[in-house]
Write a protein that holds these residues in place. Structure first.
Motif, PDB file in Angstrom:
ATOM      1  N   ILE A 141       0.866  -1.174   0.000  1.00  0.00           N
ATOM      2  CA  ILE A 141       0.000   0.000   0.000  1.00  0.00           C
ATOM      3  C   ILE A 141       0.908   1.231   0.000  1.00  0.00           C
ATOM      4  O   ILE A 141       1.944   1.234   0.674  1.00  0.00           O
ATOM      5  CB  ILE A 141      -0.980   0.000   1.194  1.00  0.00           C
ATOM      6  CG1 ILE A 141      -1.990   1.148   1.063  1.00  0.00           C
ATOM      7  CG2 ILE A 141      -0.253   0.045   2.518  1.00  0.00           C
ATOM      8  CD1 ILE A 141      -3.108   1.082   2.092  1.00  0.00           C
ATOM      9  N   LYS A 142       0.530   2.236  -0.794  1.00  0.00           N
ATOM     10  CA  LYS A 142       1.336   3.448  -0.891  1.00  0.00           C
ATOM     11  C   LYS A 142       0.456   4.679  -0.703  1.00  0.00           C
ATOM     12  O   LYS A 142      -0.745   4.640  -0.977  1.00  0.00           O
ATOM     13  CB  LYS A 142       2.032   3.540  -2.243  1.00  0.00           C
ATOM     14  CG  LYS A 142       3.154   2.541  -2.406  1.00  0.00           C
ATOM     15  CD  LYS A 142       3.973   2.836  -3.642  1.00  0.00           C
ATOM     16  CE  LYS A 142       5.223   1.970  -3.653  1.00  0.00           C
ATOM     17  NZ  LYS A 142       6.150   2.350  -4.709  1.00  0.00           N
ATOM     18  N   ALA A 143       1.110   5.757  -0.273  1.00  0.00           N
ATOM     19  CA  ALA A 143       0.430   7.037  -0.117  1.00  0.00           C
ATOM     20  C   ALA A 143       1.381   8.143  -0.529  1.00  0.00           C
ATOM     21  O   ALA A 143       2.595   8.036  -0.338  1.00  0.00           O
ATOM     22  CB  ALA A 143      -0.011   7.236   1.325  1.00  0.00           C
ATOM     23  N   LYS A 144       0.816   9.204  -1.100  1.00  0.00           N
ATOM     24  CA  LYS A 144       1.642  10.337  -1.499  1.00  0.00           C
ATOM     25  C   LYS A 144       0.778  11.587  -1.545  1.00  0.00           C
ATOM     26  O   LYS A 144      -0.380  11.530  -1.962  1.00  0.00           O
ATOM     27  CB  LYS A 144       2.248  10.095  -2.880  1.00  0.00           C
ATOM     28  CG  LYS A 144       3.170  11.199  -3.359  1.00  0.00           C
ATOM     29  CD  LYS A 144       3.746  10.843  -4.723  1.00  0.00           C
ATOM     30  CE  LYS A 144       4.669  11.933  -5.227  1.00  0.00           C
ATOM     31  NZ  LYS A 144       5.212  11.625  -6.543  1.00  0.00           N
ATOM     32  N   THR A 145       1.345  12.694  -1.137  1.00  0.00           N
ATOM     33  CA  THR A 145       0.688  13.980  -1.278  1.00  0.00           C
ATOM     34  C   THR A 145       1.737  15.051  -1.507  1.00  0.00           C
ATOM     35  O   THR A 145       2.911  14.865  -1.183  1.00  0.00           O
ATOM     36  CB  THR A 145      -0.206  14.317  -0.065  1.00  0.00           C
ATOM     37  OG1 THR A 145      -0.977  15.471  -0.370  1.00  0.00           O
ATOM     38  CG2 THR A 145       0.601  14.526   1.190  1.00  0.00           C
ATOM     39  N   TYR A 146       1.310  16.156  -2.055  1.00  0.00           N
ATOM     40  CA  TYR A 146       2.208  17.215  -2.481  1.00  0.00           C
ATOM     41  C   TYR A 146       1.522  18.534  -2.139  1.00  0.00           C
ATOM     42  O   TYR A 146       0.336  18.696  -2.388  1.00  0.00           O
ATOM     43  CB  TYR A 146       2.386  17.058  -3.984  1.00  0.00           C
ATOM     44  CG  TYR A 146       3.180  18.125  -4.694  1.00  0.00           C
ATOM     45  CD1 TYR A 146       4.562  18.103  -4.672  1.00  0.00           C
ATOM     46  CD2 TYR A 146       2.533  19.113  -5.420  1.00  0.00           C
ATOM     47  CE1 TYR A 146       5.299  19.047  -5.375  1.00  0.00           C
ATOM     48  CE2 TYR A 146       3.259  20.054  -6.120  1.00  0.00           C
ATOM     49  CZ  TYR A 146       4.646  20.024  -6.091  1.00  0.00           C
ATOM     50  OH  TYR A 146       5.350  20.957  -6.777  1.00  0.00           O
ATOM     51  N   ALA A 147       2.245  19.467  -1.534  1.00  0.00           N
ATOM     52  CA  ALA A 147       1.613  20.724  -1.140  1.00  0.00           C
ATOM     53  C   ALA A 147       2.603  21.872  -1.142  1.00  0.00           C
ATOM     54  O   ALA A 147       3.806  21.673  -0.970  1.00  0.00           O
ATOM     55  CB  ALA A 147       1.003  20.581   0.245  1.00  0.00           C
ATOM     56  N   ASP A 148       2.081  23.073  -1.307  1.00  0.00           N
ATOM     57  CA  ASP A 148       2.866  24.300  -1.204  1.00  0.00           C
ATOM     58  C   ASP A 148       2.935  24.669   0.270  1.00  0.00           C
ATOM     59  O   ASP A 148       1.967  25.152   0.845  1.00  0.00           O
ATOM     60  CB  ASP A 148       2.188  25.408  -2.007  1.00  0.00           C
ATOM     61  CG  ASP A 148       2.915  26.737  -1.898  1.00  0.00           C
ATOM     62  OD1 ASP A 148       3.948  26.805  -1.191  1.00  0.00           O
ATOM     63  OD2 ASP A 148       2.457  27.709  -2.507  1.00  0.00           O
TER      64      ASP A 148
END
Length: 156
Positions: A130-137
């Motif tokens: 299982i994988k998770a990823k997020t990207y934010a300023d």
């Protein structure tokens, strides 16, 4: 109007649990199978956990990621995963300990490349990962996310 939900003691079955009838069917006296009947174990917990996600930062943006391997069941199991904001300073106005359900978006403004999609979320890569990823300023601020997951398997 039919009664659809009972959470607690079922008067007809004599046991406590969660029960949900089909639309138009009375949960107390169902004429067919229930949509949810907690008397029957349908799934069991295979693996679960919570930990701080990895993070890389550059140019005011941060990427958080997590990868979890678990024993292969021989099929793609049902899963739940969320990213939980873990910082008390609340720099991005996300309440502490709130679940974060990322979405997909496209933010690239480089006209030579066209629009490049960035995907955020939680997914099964295969039967055991299982994988998770997020990207934010995030600008100059620090921010941390914890990853919570639960993998469910067929009941035996």
């Amino acid at each position: 109007m039919a009664r659809r939900i009972i959470i607690g003691r079922h008067p007809g079955f004599g046991v406590s649990g969660a029960f949900l009838s089909r639309p138009g069917d009375d949960v107390v006296n169902p004429t067919g199978a229930l949509l949810l009947d907690s008397r029957y174990q349908n799934v069991a917990v295979h693996a679960e956990g919570r930990f701080r996600m990895g993070r890389t930062t550059g140019n005011g943006y941060s990427t958080w990621w997590a990868t979890v391997n678990f024993p292969d069941l021989g099929y793609r199991p049902l899963f739940y995963g969320s990213m939980t904001y873990a910082n008390p300073h609340n720099a991005n106005a996300v309440p502490v300990d709130s679940n974060y359900y990322p979405t997909s978006s496209c933010v690239n403004r480089d006209t030579t490349l066209g629009e490049v999609p960035f995907f955020f979320g939680v997914w099964l890569e295969n039967n055991w990962t299982i994988k998770a990823k997020t990207y934010a300023d995030t600008g100059p601020r620090n921010a941390d996310f914890d990853f919570y997951y639960i993998i469910l398997k067929r009941a035996t």
